[in-house]
Design an enzyme around this catalytic site. Structure first.
Site, PDB file in Angstrom:
ATOM      1  N   CYS A  97      34.997 -40.641  49.597  1.00  0.00           N
ATOM      2  CA  CYS A  97      35.948 -41.254  50.527  1.00  0.00           C
ATOM      3  C   CYS A  97      37.323 -40.596  50.602  1.00  0.00           C
ATOM      4  O   CYS A  97      37.719 -40.174  51.676  1.00  0.00           O
ATOM      5  CB  CYS A  97      36.055 -42.735  50.235  1.00  0.00           C
TER       6      CYS A  97
HETATM    7  P1  NAD Z   1      25.840 -43.591  51.700  1.00  0.00           P
HETATM    8  O1  NAD Z   1      25.634 -42.195  52.154  1.00  0.00           O
HETATM    9  O2  NAD Z   1      25.719 -43.942  50.259  1.00  0.00           O
HETATM   10  O3  NAD Z   1      24.823 -44.543  52.487  1.00  0.00           O
HETATM   11  C1  NAD Z   1      24.540 -44.472  53.847  1.00  0.00           C
HETATM   12  C2  NAD Z   1      23.093 -44.900  54.048  1.00  0.00           C
HETATM   13  O4  NAD Z   1      22.858 -45.023  55.462  1.00  0.00           O
HETATM   14  C3  NAD Z   1      22.077 -43.874  53.527  1.00  0.00           C
HETATM   15  O5  NAD Z   1      21.188 -44.493  52.617  1.00  0.00           O
HETATM   16  C4  NAD Z   1      21.366 -43.382  54.804  1.00  0.00           C
HETATM   17  O6  NAD Z   1      19.983 -43.109  54.600  1.00  0.00           O
HETATM   18  C5  NAD Z   1      21.551 -44.566  55.740  1.00  0.00           C
HETATM   19  N1  NAD Z   1      21.480 -44.234  57.174  1.00  0.00           N
HETATM   20  C6  NAD Z   1      22.136 -43.241  57.831  1.00  0.00           C
HETATM   21  N2  NAD Z   1      21.831 -43.291  59.153  1.00  0.00           N
HETATM   22  C7  NAD Z   1      20.991 -44.333  59.315  1.00  0.00           C
HETATM   23  C8  NAD Z   1      20.325 -44.906  60.443  1.00  0.00           C
HETATM   24  N3  NAD Z   1      20.483 -44.398  61.680  1.00  0.00           N
HETATM   25  N4  NAD Z   1      19.524 -45.967  60.247  1.00  0.00           N
HETATM   26  C9  NAD Z   1      19.351 -46.475  59.012  1.00  0.00           C
HETATM   27  N5  NAD Z   1      19.951 -45.987  57.895  1.00  0.00           N
HETATM   28  C10 NAD Z   1      20.756 -44.939  58.053  1.00  0.00           C
HETATM   29  O7  NAD Z   1      27.266 -44.015  52.252  1.00  0.00           O
HETATM   30  P2  NAD Z   1      28.315 -45.044  51.580  1.00  0.00           P
HETATM   31  O8  NAD Z   1      28.992 -44.396  50.450  1.00  0.00           O
HETATM   32  O9  NAD Z   1      27.643 -46.358  51.394  1.00  0.00           O
HETATM   33  O10 NAD Z   1      29.386 -45.147  52.769  1.00  0.00           O
HETATM   34  C11 NAD Z   1      29.100 -45.806  53.966  1.00  0.00           C
HETATM   35  C12 NAD Z   1      30.400 -45.992  54.740  1.00  0.00           C
HETATM   36  O11 NAD Z   1      31.255 -46.868  54.015  1.00  0.00           O
HETATM   37  C13 NAD Z   1      31.200 -44.704  54.954  1.00  0.00           C
HETATM   38  O12 NAD Z   1      31.826 -44.756  56.202  1.00  0.00           O
HETATM   39  C14 NAD Z   1      32.223 -44.750  53.841  1.00  0.00           C
HETATM   40  O13 NAD Z   1      33.407 -44.043  54.164  1.00  0.00           O
HETATM   41  C15 NAD Z   1      32.515 -46.226  53.753  1.00  0.00           C
HETATM   42  N6  NAD Z   1      32.985 -46.684  52.440  1.00  0.00           N
HETATM   43  C16 NAD Z   1      32.400 -46.200  51.314  1.00  0.00           C
HETATM   44  C17 NAD Z   1      32.822 -46.657  50.061  1.00  0.00           C
HETATM   45  C18 NAD Z   1      32.213 -46.136  48.785  1.00  0.00           C
HETATM   46  O14 NAD Z   1      32.755 -46.436  47.721  1.00  0.00           O
HETATM   47  N7  NAD Z   1      31.134 -45.383  48.815  1.00  0.00           N
HETATM   48  C19 NAD Z   1      33.827 -47.632  49.995  1.00  0.00           C
HETATM   49  C20 NAD Z   1      34.396 -48.116  51.180  1.00  0.00           C
HETATM   50  C21 NAD Z   1      33.954 -47.626  52.404  1.00  0.00           C
HETATM   51  C1  UGA Z   2      38.299 -45.479  46.576  1.00  0.00           C
HETATM   52  C2  UGA Z   2      39.267 -46.653  46.706  1.00  0.00           C
HETATM   53  O1  UGA Z   2      39.811 -46.950  45.428  1.00  0.00           O
HETATM   54  C3  UGA Z   2      38.543 -47.883  47.259  1.00  0.00           C
HETATM   55  O2  UGA Z   2      39.481 -48.941  47.454  1.00  0.00           O
HETATM   56  C4  UGA Z   2      37.908 -47.508  48.593  1.00  0.00           C
HETATM   57  O3  UGA Z   2      37.153 -48.587  49.113  1.00  0.00           O
HETATM   58  C5  UGA Z   2      36.978 -46.327  48.395  1.00  0.00           C
HETATM   59  O4  UGA Z   2      37.716 -45.209  47.843  1.00  0.00           O
HETATM   60  C6  UGA Z   2      36.384 -45.845  49.660  1.00  0.00           C
HETATM   61  O5  UGA Z   2      36.948 -45.964  50.718  1.00  0.00           O
HETATM   62  O6  UGA Z   2      35.281 -45.302  49.509  1.00  0.00           O
HETATM   63  P1  UGA Z   2      36.443 -44.751  44.812  1.00  0.00           P
HETATM   64  O7  UGA Z   2      36.417 -43.470  45.574  1.00  0.00           O
HETATM   65  O8  UGA Z   2      35.167 -45.413  44.474  1.00  0.00           O
HETATM   66  O9  UGA Z   2      37.299 -45.834  45.640  1.00  0.00           O
HETATM   67  O10 UGA Z   2      37.179 -44.529  43.432  1.00  0.00           O
HETATM   68  P2  UGA Z   2      38.664 -44.473  42.850  1.00  0.00           P
HETATM   69  O11 UGA Z   2      38.654 -45.203  41.571  1.00  0.00           O
HETATM   70  O12 UGA Z   2      39.693 -44.861  43.834  1.00  0.00           O
HETATM   71  O13 UGA Z   2      38.808 -42.930  42.496  1.00  0.00           O
HETATM   72  C7  UGA Z   2      38.726 -41.933  43.493  1.00  0.00           C
HETATM   73  C8  UGA Z   2      38.979 -40.580  42.874  1.00  0.00           C
HETATM   74  O14 UGA Z   2      40.338 -40.469  42.467  1.00  0.00           O
HETATM   75  C9  UGA Z   2      38.142 -40.293  41.616  1.00  0.00           C
HETATM   76  O15 UGA Z   2      37.700 -38.955  41.631  1.00  0.00           O
HETATM   77  C10 UGA Z   2      39.119 -40.519  40.489  1.00  0.00           C
HETATM   78  O16 UGA Z   2      38.802 -39.761  39.342  1.00  0.00           O
HETATM   79  C11 UGA Z   2      40.390 -40.020  41.125  1.00  0.00           C
HETATM   80  N1  UGA Z   2      41.605 -40.556  40.485  1.00  0.00           N
HETATM   81  C12 UGA Z   2      41.835 -41.881  40.440  1.00  0.00           C
HETATM   82  C13 UGA Z   2      42.520 -39.652  39.955  1.00  0.00           C
HETATM   83  O17 UGA Z   2      42.320 -38.426  40.019  1.00  0.00           O
HETATM   84  N2  UGA Z   2      43.651 -40.134  39.361  1.00  0.00           N
HETATM   85  C14 UGA Z   2      43.917 -41.443  39.298  1.00  0.00           C
HETATM   86  O18 UGA Z   2      44.972 -41.801  38.764  1.00  0.00           O
HETATM   87  C15 UGA Z   2      42.989 -42.357  39.848  1.00  0.00           C
END
Ligand code: NAD
Ligand code: UGA
Length: 459
Positions: free
Chosen positions: A277
């Protein structure tokens, strides 16, 4: 409520399992049959603490099931949540997965009698939901937004803490197209103890980016201060930032007690942020901003600092060890942070790549992420992966701590000494206690402390 979630990755599956736990009837849809099969046999296809437990409970109660097909999942649902990936691309953000889903959902809506809200949970740049997603839904269904509901409901969970973050959110942000969309989305979150922020669709999208950007800014700020400490010599960034955060505007006292907000954990210097992210969201926001005519200077600097941070590691080791040719280096931690098997944009990748370019013999260690890492960089003559940190340290000339998994933070100086050929420990996260290691004769190198030669020396 009947809720269908398209995309069962880190966000979609956690959302599905947690909402099922709260009593909703959930259908997870994923195009990967192996993901669907795992969910239907109550196994988690990814490593996330606590997820398999609630998946099992939800599955046993019959509250959660998975399938590969979107259409029947939409026809049956009160709410359809889009949670597919939004990876980076040359233009900033690749919306193709979101828009493919939206078109399929639209086609299914054509055959649906009842009202239904489509909510985007994927992180998408401002205006996407109200323009491209809305257009795809309208084109597919032949209906106008309003006849179906439309919402943008960003997700703030952290990997490794995802279940707890989802169950106990800081805030629930709902961007709504109209009143009915808000009302339905508020029912999804009935019973959650968190403020609900009601905004329009684009503001919800922007809140998500602004939140991640702030955290990334703090990390690059810490890393820039670390670099200045290194250049100055004999200043430890950890001491500096600890004192900085005692400012009561960061660290208020309530009834005499320091509150120590979690935000302060982002003021720790290290080898940079990774994950699926921060890197992609900052790039997407920067590209979006440029596309709208504003040059985003802070975001660019944050990304540049973050790009450079892991590349410091190899040169620091070379300054201490000389040539790395043929020398064994253990890289402790492959996932982008502890608590997950996710290796997307992990800092261990550039670190390992630099070591290989310097002809070192690299052994990467991780409790959960070896398989995922092998998919982004193949094991080869000078690169192996193992879960066994003792085997990795055996005969190594340097140990580089990249991911602070608790078990690596507990390795004692005696153990390092008994296993390694030359005890040089590089702490890329500043989580180890330097003094006891040095007292046992281990060499300790820390980012923001002594990895540079030091330009100044003031005694
Ligand atoms: P991910 O890659 O882990 O999962 C996405 C899933 O969607 C995959 O399993 C894929 O097979 C499936 N997929 C893709 N196209 C599809 C379709 N057409 N029909 C059905 N399934 C389909 O992604 P993620 O990490 O869960 O992230 C999803 C979204 O949420 C992203 O936009 C990301 O930025 C956001 N987000 C992620 C996190 C996080 O911590 N990973 C946190 C907050 C927001
Ligand atoms: C981050 C945000 O914290 C979530 O709120 C958000 O929903 C998510 O992104 C997202 O949009 O996917 P995440 O990526 O799971 O969550 O993990 P973090 O704990 O925020 O760490 C992100 C990266 O920053 C890691 O590589 C971590 O090692 C690094 N980090 C974190 C640092 O290098 N220094 C720090 O002090 C803290």
């Amino acid at each position: 409520m009947k809720i269908s979630i398209i995309g069962a990755g880190y966000v979609g599956l956690v959302t599905g399992a947690c909402l099922a736990f709260r009593g909703h009837r959930i259908t997870c849809v994923d195009k990967k049959p192996e993901v669907v099969k795992a969910i239907n046999t109550m196994r988690s296809p990814l490593h996330e603490p606590g997820l398999e437990d609630i998946l099992r409970q939800a599955g046993q109660r019959g509250y959660l099931q998975a399938q590969t097909e979107i259409k029947s999942a939409v026809i049956d649902a009160d709410v359809v949540i889009i949670a597919v990936g939004t990876p980076s691309c040359d233009q900033g953000i690749d919306l193709s997965h979101v828009l493919d889903c939206a078109r399929e959902i639209g086609t299914a809506l054509k055959e649906k009698q009842d009202y239904c809200v489509v909510a985007v949970k994927s992180t998408v740049v401002p205006t996407t939901t109200g323009t491209a997603v809305r257009a795809a839904l309208e084109a597919g269904s032949g209906r106008k937004a309003g006849e179906f509901g439309l919402a943008m409901n960003p997700e703030f969970l952290r990997e490794g803490n995802a279940v707890e973050d989802f169950m106990y959110p800081d805030r629930i942000v709902i961007g709504g197209f109209d009143q009915q969309s808000f009302s339905v989305m508020e029912k999804v979150y009935a019973g959650f103890d968190a403020p609900i922020v009601r905004v329009d669709l684009a503001t919800a999208e922007m809140i998500k980016y602004a939140s991640n950007a702030l955290l990334a800014v703090l990390i690059s700020y810490s890393n820039e201060i670390a670099s200045i400490c290194e250049a100055a010599g004999k200043i430890d960034v950890r001491d500096v930032l600890e004192a900085v955060t005692l400012d009561k505007r960061f660290n208020p006292r309530v009834q005499g007690e320091l509150v120590n907000p979690g935000l302060i954990s982002y003021l720790r210097a290290g080898c940079g942020f990774g994950g699926s992210c921060f890197p992609k969201d900052l790039s997407a926001l920067a590209a979006f901003s440029r596309g709208r005519g504003y040059e985003p200077r802070i975001l660019e600097a944050v990304l540049r600092i973050n790009h450079d941070q892991p590349h410091k590691v190899t040169s620091a080791l070379q300054r201490r060890l000389g040539s790395l040719d043929g020398r064994k280096i253990a890289v402790l931690g492959l996932s982008f942070k502890p608590g997950t098997d996710d290796v997307r944009e992990t800092p261990s990748l550039p670190i390992i790549t630099d070591f290989l370019a310097a002809k070192a013999e690299v052994v990467g260690v991780d409790p959960y992420a070896c398989d995922n890492m092998s998919r982004i960089i193949s094991p080869q003559e000078n690169l192996t992966f193992t879960r066994d940190w003792k085997a990795a340290l055996q005969g190594a000339e340097a140990a580089v701590l990249v991911t602070p998994w608790p078990e690596y933070m507990e390795i004692s100086g005696e153990t390092f000494r008994s296993l390694m050929k030359n005890v040089l420990i590089m702490d890329c996260r500043r989580v180890l206690n330097r003094e006891p290691l040095e007292a046992l004769g281990c060499q300790y190198l820390g980012i923001g402390l002594n990895i540079d030669e030091g330009l100044g020396d003031h005694g």
